[in-house]
Design a protein around this motif. Structure first.
Motif, PDB file in Angstrom:
ATOM      1  N   TYR A   1       0.846  -1.195   0.000  1.00  0.00           N
ATOM      2  CA  TYR A   1       0.000   0.000   0.000  1.00  0.00           C
ATOM      3  C   TYR A   1       0.881   1.244   0.000  1.00  0.00           C
ATOM      4  CZ  TYR A   1      -4.315  -2.535   1.314  1.00  0.00           C
ATOM      5  OH  TYR A   1      -5.411  -3.347   1.342  1.00  0.00           O
ATOM      6  N   GLU A   2       0.402   2.278  -0.655  1.00  0.00           N
ATOM      7  CA  GLU A   2       1.076   3.589  -0.630  1.00  0.00           C
ATOM      8  C   GLU A   2       2.556   3.470  -0.945  1.00  0.00           C
ATOM      9  OE1 GLU A   2      -0.854   6.264   0.714  1.00  0.00           O
ATOM     10  OE2 GLU A   2      -2.457   5.151   1.693  1.00  0.00           O
TER      11      GLU A   2
ATOM     12  N   ILE B   1       3.958   0.362   2.394  1.00  0.00           N
ATOM     13  CA  ILE B   1       3.444  -0.527   3.429  1.00  0.00           C
ATOM     14  C   ILE B   1       3.259  -1.935   2.865  1.00  0.00           C
ATOM     15  CG2 ILE B   1       1.659  -0.825   5.180  1.00  0.00           C
ATOM     16  CD1 ILE B   1       0.962   2.200   4.621  1.00  0.00           C
TER      17      ILE B   1
ATOM     18  N   VAL C   1       2.049  -5.445   2.959  1.00  0.00           N
ATOM     19  CA  VAL C   1       0.993  -6.108   3.725  1.00  0.00           C
ATOM     20  C   VAL C   1       0.892  -7.605   3.404  1.00  0.00           C
ATOM     21  CG1 VAL C   1      -1.480  -6.210   4.159  1.00  0.00           C
ATOM     22  CG2 VAL C   1      -0.323  -4.010   4.132  1.00  0.00           C
TER      23      VAL C   1
ATOM     24  N   SER D   1      -5.885 -13.275  12.599  1.00  0.00           N
ATOM     25  CA  SER D   1      -6.251 -12.212  13.530  1.00  0.00           C
ATOM     26  C   SER D   1      -6.351 -10.874  12.818  1.00  0.00           C
ATOM     27  CB  SER D   1      -5.232 -12.154  14.668  1.00  0.00           C
ATOM     28  OG  SER D   1      -3.942 -12.182  14.124  1.00  0.00           O
ATOM     29  N   ASN D   2      -6.721  -9.852  13.565  1.00  0.00           N
ATOM     30  CA  ASN D   2      -6.865  -8.510  13.001  1.00  0.00           C
ATOM     31  C   ASN D   2      -5.580  -8.056  12.344  1.00  0.00           C
ATOM     32  OD1 ASN D   2      -8.811  -8.128  15.735  1.00  0.00           O
ATOM     33  ND2 ASN D   2      -9.582  -7.439  13.770  1.00  0.00           N
ATOM     34  N   GLY D   3      -5.706  -7.514  11.162  1.00  0.00           N
ATOM     35  CA  GLY D   3      -4.550  -6.961  10.489  1.00  0.00           C
ATOM     36  C   GLY D   3      -3.655  -7.979   9.814  1.00  0.00           C
ATOM     37  N   ALA D   4      -4.105  -9.246   9.768  1.00  0.00           N
ATOM     38  CA  ALA D   4      -3.272 -10.277   9.155  1.00  0.00           C
ATOM     39  C   ALA D   4      -3.166 -10.083   7.646  1.00  0.00           C
ATOM     40  CB  ALA D   4      -3.856 -11.654   9.462  1.00  0.00           C
ATOM     41  N   GLY D   5      -4.180  -9.437   7.076  1.00  0.00           N
ATOM     42  CA  GLY D   5      -4.167  -9.220   5.627  1.00  0.00           C
ATOM     43  C   GLY D   5      -5.261  -9.968   4.889  1.00  0.00           C
ATOM     44  N   LYS D   6      -6.281 -10.383   5.612  1.00  0.00           N
ATOM     45  CA  LYS D   6      -7.360 -11.159   4.978  1.00  0.00           C
ATOM     46  C   LYS D   6      -8.140 -10.307   3.989  1.00  0.00           C
ATOM     47  CE  LYS D   6      -9.302 -11.966   8.975  1.00  0.00           C
ATOM     48  NZ  LYS D   6      -8.435 -11.146   9.845  1.00  0.00           N
ATOM     49  N   SER D   7      -8.557  -9.133   4.454  1.00  0.00           N
ATOM     50  CA  SER D   7      -9.322  -8.263   3.549  1.00  0.00           C
ATOM     51  C   SER D   7      -8.473  -7.827   2.368  1.00  0.00           C
ATOM     52  CB  SER D   7      -9.825  -7.031   4.299  1.00  0.00           C
ATOM     53  OG  SER D   7     -10.685  -7.407   5.342  1.00  0.00           O
ATOM     54  N   THR D   8      -7.208  -7.575   2.638  1.00  0.00           N
ATOM     55  CA  THR D   8      -6.299  -7.193   1.559  1.00  0.00           C
ATOM     56  C   THR D   8      -6.221  -8.298   0.514  1.00  0.00           C
ATOM     57  OG1 THR D   8      -5.037  -5.823   3.078  1.00  0.00           O
ATOM     58  CG2 THR D   8      -3.939  -6.487   1.052  1.00  0.00           C
TER      59      THR D   8
ATOM     60  N   GLU E   1      -7.427   1.862  -3.475  1.00  0.00           N
ATOM     61  CA  GLU E   1      -6.950   2.118  -2.110  1.00  0.00           C
ATOM     62  C   GLU E   1      -5.453   2.396  -2.095  1.00  0.00           C
ATOM     63  OE1 GLU E   1      -8.113  -0.571   0.895  1.00  0.00           O
ATOM     64  OE2 GLU E   1     -10.227  -0.196   0.519  1.00  0.00           O
TER      65      GLU E   1
ATOM     66  N   GLU F   1     -16.388  -6.479   3.633  1.00  0.00           N
ATOM     67  CA  GLU F   1     -16.438  -6.294   5.072  1.00  0.00           C
ATOM     68  C   GLU F   1     -17.299  -5.065   5.396  1.00  0.00           C
ATOM     69  OE1 GLU F   1     -12.479  -5.825   6.510  1.00  0.00           O
ATOM     70  OE2 GLU F   1     -13.026  -6.138   8.587  1.00  0.00           O
TER      71      GLU F   1
ATOM     72  N   GLU G   1     -15.885 -11.505   6.537  1.00  0.00           N
ATOM     73  CA  GLU G   1     -16.465 -11.410   7.882  1.00  0.00           C
ATOM     74  C   GLU G   1     -17.962 -11.123   7.896  1.00  0.00           C
ATOM     75  OE1 GLU G   1     -14.216  -9.801  10.979  1.00  0.00           O
ATOM     76  OE2 GLU G   1     -12.364  -9.678   9.832  1.00  0.00           O
TER      77      GLU G   1
ATOM     78  N   GLN H   1     -13.415 -14.077  11.483  1.00  0.00           N
ATOM     79  CA  GLN H   1     -12.790 -14.051  12.804  1.00  0.00           C
ATOM     80  C   GLN H   1     -13.374 -15.193  13.629  1.00  0.00           C
ATOM     81  OE1 GLN H   1     -10.713 -11.775  14.392  1.00  0.00           O
ATOM     82  NE2 GLN H   1     -10.499 -10.242  12.779  1.00  0.00           N
TER      83      GLN H   1
HETATM   84  N1  LIG Z   1      -5.610   1.183   2.237  1.00  0.00           N
HETATM   85  C1  LIG Z   1      -4.615   0.863   3.091  1.00  0.00           C
HETATM   86  N2  LIG Z   1      -3.531   1.650   3.193  1.00  0.00           N
HETATM   87  C2  LIG Z   1      -2.533   1.336   4.038  1.00  0.00           C
HETATM   88  N3  LIG Z   1      -2.528   0.264   4.831  1.00  0.00           N
HETATM   89  C3  LIG Z   1      -3.578  -0.571   4.788  1.00  0.00           C
HETATM   90  C4  LIG Z   1      -4.681  -0.298   3.919  1.00  0.00           C
HETATM   91  N4  LIG Z   1      -5.591  -1.277   4.075  1.00  0.00           N
HETATM   92  C5  LIG Z   1      -5.079  -2.106   5.007  1.00  0.00           C
HETATM   93  N5  LIG Z   1      -3.882  -1.691   5.429  1.00  0.00           N
HETATM   94  C6  LIG Z   1      -3.036  -2.357   6.422  1.00  0.00           C
HETATM   95  O1  LIG Z   1      -2.826  -3.673   6.000  1.00  0.00           O
HETATM   96  C7  LIG Z   1      -2.878  -4.562   7.095  1.00  0.00           C
HETATM   97  C8  LIG Z   1      -3.860  -5.659   6.791  1.00  0.00           C
HETATM   98  O2  LIG Z   1      -5.137  -5.121   6.690  1.00  0.00           O
HETATM   99  P1  LIG Z   1      -6.394  -6.014   6.333  1.00  0.00           P
HETATM  100  O3  LIG Z   1      -7.565  -5.108   6.306  1.00  0.00           O
HETATM  101  O4  LIG Z   1      -6.122  -6.791   5.123  1.00  0.00           O
HETATM  102  O5  LIG Z   1      -6.478  -6.971   7.594  1.00  0.00           O
HETATM  103  P2  LIG Z   1      -7.554  -8.045   7.996  1.00  0.00           P
HETATM  104  O6  LIG Z   1      -6.858  -9.342   8.122  1.00  0.00           O
HETATM  105  O7  LIG Z   1      -8.710  -7.989   7.093  1.00  0.00           O
HETATM  106  O8  LIG Z   1      -7.961  -7.548   9.444  1.00  0.00           O
HETATM  107  P3  LIG Z   1      -9.393  -7.527  10.152  1.00  0.00           P
HETATM  108  O9  LIG Z   1      -9.635  -8.884  10.672  1.00  0.00           O
HETATM  109  O10 LIG Z   1      -9.217  -6.538  11.251  1.00  0.00           O
HETATM  110  O11 LIG Z   1     -10.405  -7.087   9.142  1.00  0.00           O
HETATM  111  C9  LIG Z   1      -3.241  -3.749   8.298  1.00  0.00           C
HETATM  112  O12 LIG Z   1      -2.069  -3.525   9.044  1.00  0.00           O
HETATM  113  C10 LIG Z   1      -3.746  -2.459   7.743  1.00  0.00           C
HETATM  114  O13 LIG Z   1      -3.417  -1.380   8.569  1.00  0.00           O
END
Ligand SMILES: Nc1ncnc2c1ncn2[C@@H]1O[C@H](COP(=O)(O)OP(=O)(O)OP(=O)(O)O)[C@@H](O)[C@H]1O
Ligand SMILES: [Mg+2]
Lengths: 300, 288
Positions: free
Chosen positions: B38-39, B42, B44, B63-70, B82, B116, B191, B224
């Protein structure tokens, strides 16, 4: 006897002012609708909207007078040019600015307004061009009062276009797609809507509806810089109606139209030119979202 | 014997699927060493690899922030919106490389995402939301409307309502129904249980299972709520810090002591551990 005469003259004036006001209001609503479409779908505040009217007026004048086209073809040509102008604005002026801050985008649309005005003056000069009558100019009796036909036509045409656009937004696939993009761009992408195409469509519709409004204005007053002055009334209308409300714009158009007409008729002295902007300032102070601005739905 | 296995940490040279792994049937979706930034800075996803076989339900946990949504956004072509980018690796869908395909095209190919947070079109009515869901369809979708209302009778009663004012559960149903309108071959859900009462979660999961069974829709489920997800899934992946750290048949994963510890919240003693304990423990022991 004399009393009754005065009374009926009073009523007659009132009816005439009302019809003039509603006619102008319908045209204003049409002109402002494009502004709302663009703002809703793309988030851009288009300060050039009023100048699309000016372009429309001169295009149709040029079509009829310079190229001797029948009025119908002149209108079609003007609309085609309008759509192209809208698409070009989106593609070459605004798309490169995606992601830039609001102020830059606003500055660019103000710049576009000057470019359009300059272009019109460069091509057609600044003197007013009287318009050959293409919408019948006679008068009819309405509620016992003589009313010019071209005003009635203005209301009918503006009303029909507004109704068609409303239907388009409610029923058609692309209309619903546009509203979806206005709501949530990413969610729209996820159902396969091309945000880029929706933006292009929004600009095309905005330019076309404004140019149509400009044509109607030209039919009433001829093609001149006055059309742009009329076009500027778009801003009080959208501020009053709410930047993102289609019904709001229709009602606000009528309100501003009537207000200008009554002020001109009963007060005069140029106050009618100022009154819409007094309303604009008051609304900004008292109700910045306008009368009908969309409430952000906060429940999730 | 359990066939749960650790993911290869570096993600290098991952090609031969494990015997008994998810690749026994035709692959619908495959991620190979995907890296997402990202950007421009970052990092991910760091070598994310996974496979979703046709007709199965695959759970992606973490867990939160693992990168699932990404991961889901990468698959759907949403990253450019994004400021994100796939900088390495490939994503194939039905054997076709879709790594840099744009979102609208992806939907046309038969891939739908339920995002999500539901993300219904708040100012549109329920039925307009569903019509928007059929945007990519050229044929008539009247039957599909009936089908969606069949799966979600409550939506049928609410069809003229403004979607923004529906309850959370109703919005989730609408989001799934909307995705269904595109007639997807694979539906990805991010989720879906978030913020819903347990009863509603069961209802939603039940419907996901039925969609899979009745329509043959492949499902990739991000959750989750690991217990429930593994309950309906055929295969599971566990993700941490941008890559897969553990995978296996869902039943085996649910039995795996580590998974129990971290995601099901059950300690070796059989007791539920508090979140803080788990957190603390996690810091000491990672799969990486
Ligand atoms: N648009 C973005 N720009 C910068 N960083 C991002 C962006 N989207 C997500 N991140 C970072 O990427 C990492 C993974 O985010 P992601 O949303 O994929 O997690 P997740 O596994 O879906 O978490 P959750 O269970 O909380 O939804 C996080 O650290 C988040 O801060
Ligand atoms: Mg997430």
């Amino acid at each position: 006897m004399e009393q009754a005469e005065v009374g009926s003259a009073y009523v007659e004036t009132f009816i005439q002012l009302t019809i003039t006001g509603l006619a102008n209001g319908a045209i204003l609503s049409l002109a402002a609708l494009g502004f709302v479409i663009v703002f809703k779908a793309t988030g851009v505040i288009n300060f050039a909207q009023g100048y699309f009217l000016l372009v429309g007026a001169y295009l149709v004048w040029a079509g009829m007078v310079q190229f001797n086209l029948p009025w119908f073809f002149a209108v079609i040509v003007a609309l085609v040019v309008a759509v192209l102008m809208g698409l070009a604005t989106e593609r070459f002026v605004l798309r490169p600015l995606v992601g830039e801050n609001v102020i830059s985008v606003i500055m660019v649309t103000i710049g576009l307004a000057f470019v359009l005005q300059g272009l019109v003056q460069f091509i057609w000069g600044t003197e007013p061009r009287p318009m050959p009558a293409f919408i019948p100019r006679g008068t009819v009796e309405l509620l016992g009062v003589p009313v010019t036909l071209n005003r009635i036509w203005a209301v009918v045409i503006a009303g029909a276009v507004l109704a068609a656009l409303t239907l388009f937004f409610q029923r058609s696939r692309h209309g619903i797609a546009m509203r979806a993009v206005a709501d949530d761009q990413q969610a729209a992408m996820v159902v396969g809507i091309s945000v880029r195409k929706v933006f292009a469509l929004a600009w095309a519709l905005a330019a076309a509806s404004a140019v149509l409004a400009g044509i109607i204005v030209a039919n009433l007053f001829g093609a001149s810089g006055e059309v742009a002055v009329f076009g500027l009334l778009v801003f009080p209308v959208v501020i009053l109606g709410g930047l993102d409300s289609v019904p709001g714009v229709m009602i606000a158009g009528a309100i501003i139209g009537l207000l200008v007409s009554y002020t001109a008729g009963y007060v005069g002295g140029g106050l009618q030119q100022v009154i819409p902007y007094i309303v604009l300032v008051l609304i900004l102070l008292l109700r910045p979202y306008g009368l009908f601005g969309e409430v952000r739905i906060e429940r999730v | 014997m359990s066939s749960v296995r650790n993911g290869d940490a570096g993600g290098q040279g991952r090609s031969a699927p494990a015997p008994g792994g998810p690749a026994d049937t035709a692959l619908m979706l495959e991620l190979n060493n995907v890296e997402v930034i990202y950007e421009e800075v970052i990092l991910v996803l760091r070598g994310m690899s996974m496979q979703v076989p046709e007709g199965k339900i695959v759970a992606l946990l973490g867990s939160n922030g693992a990168g699932k949504s990404t991961t889901l956004k990468a698959i759907c072509g949403l990253l450019p919106s994004e400021h994100g980018e796939i900088t390495d690796g490939t994503i194939t869908f039905g054997g076709i490389d879709v790594t840099h395909t744009d979102a609208a095209q992806i939907v046309r190919m038969g891939l739908s995402l339920v995002m999500e947070g539901r993300r219904v079109f708040g100012h549109l009515t329920v039925s307009e939301n569903l019509v928007a869901g059929a945007h990519t369809r050229r044929d008539s979708h009247a039957d599909d409307l009936d089908m969606v209302y069949g799966y979600f009778p409550r939506l049928a009663d609410l069809r003229g309502r403004t979607a923004g004012y529906l309850s959370g559960g109703e919005q989730q149903m609408l989001a799934i129904g909307r995705a269904l309108m595109a007639r997807p071959r694979i539906m990805m859900l991010d989720e879906p249980s978030l913020g819903l009462a347990p009863m509603l979660v069961s209802e939603i999961f039940d419907i996901v299972q039925r969609l899979n069974r009745d329509l043959g829709t492949t499902v990739l489920l991000v959750e989750q709520n690991a217990r429930r997800a593994l309950n309906i899934a055929d295969h599971g992946y566990i993700m941490e810090q941008g890559r897969i750290v553990l995978e296996g048949p869902a039943a085996d994963l649910a039995d795996n002591p580590d998974v129990k510890e971290f995601y099901l919240g059950i300690g070796e003693s059989g007791q539920r551990r508090s979140y803080r304990d788990v957190k603390h423990y996690k810091r000491r022991k990672r799969w990486l």
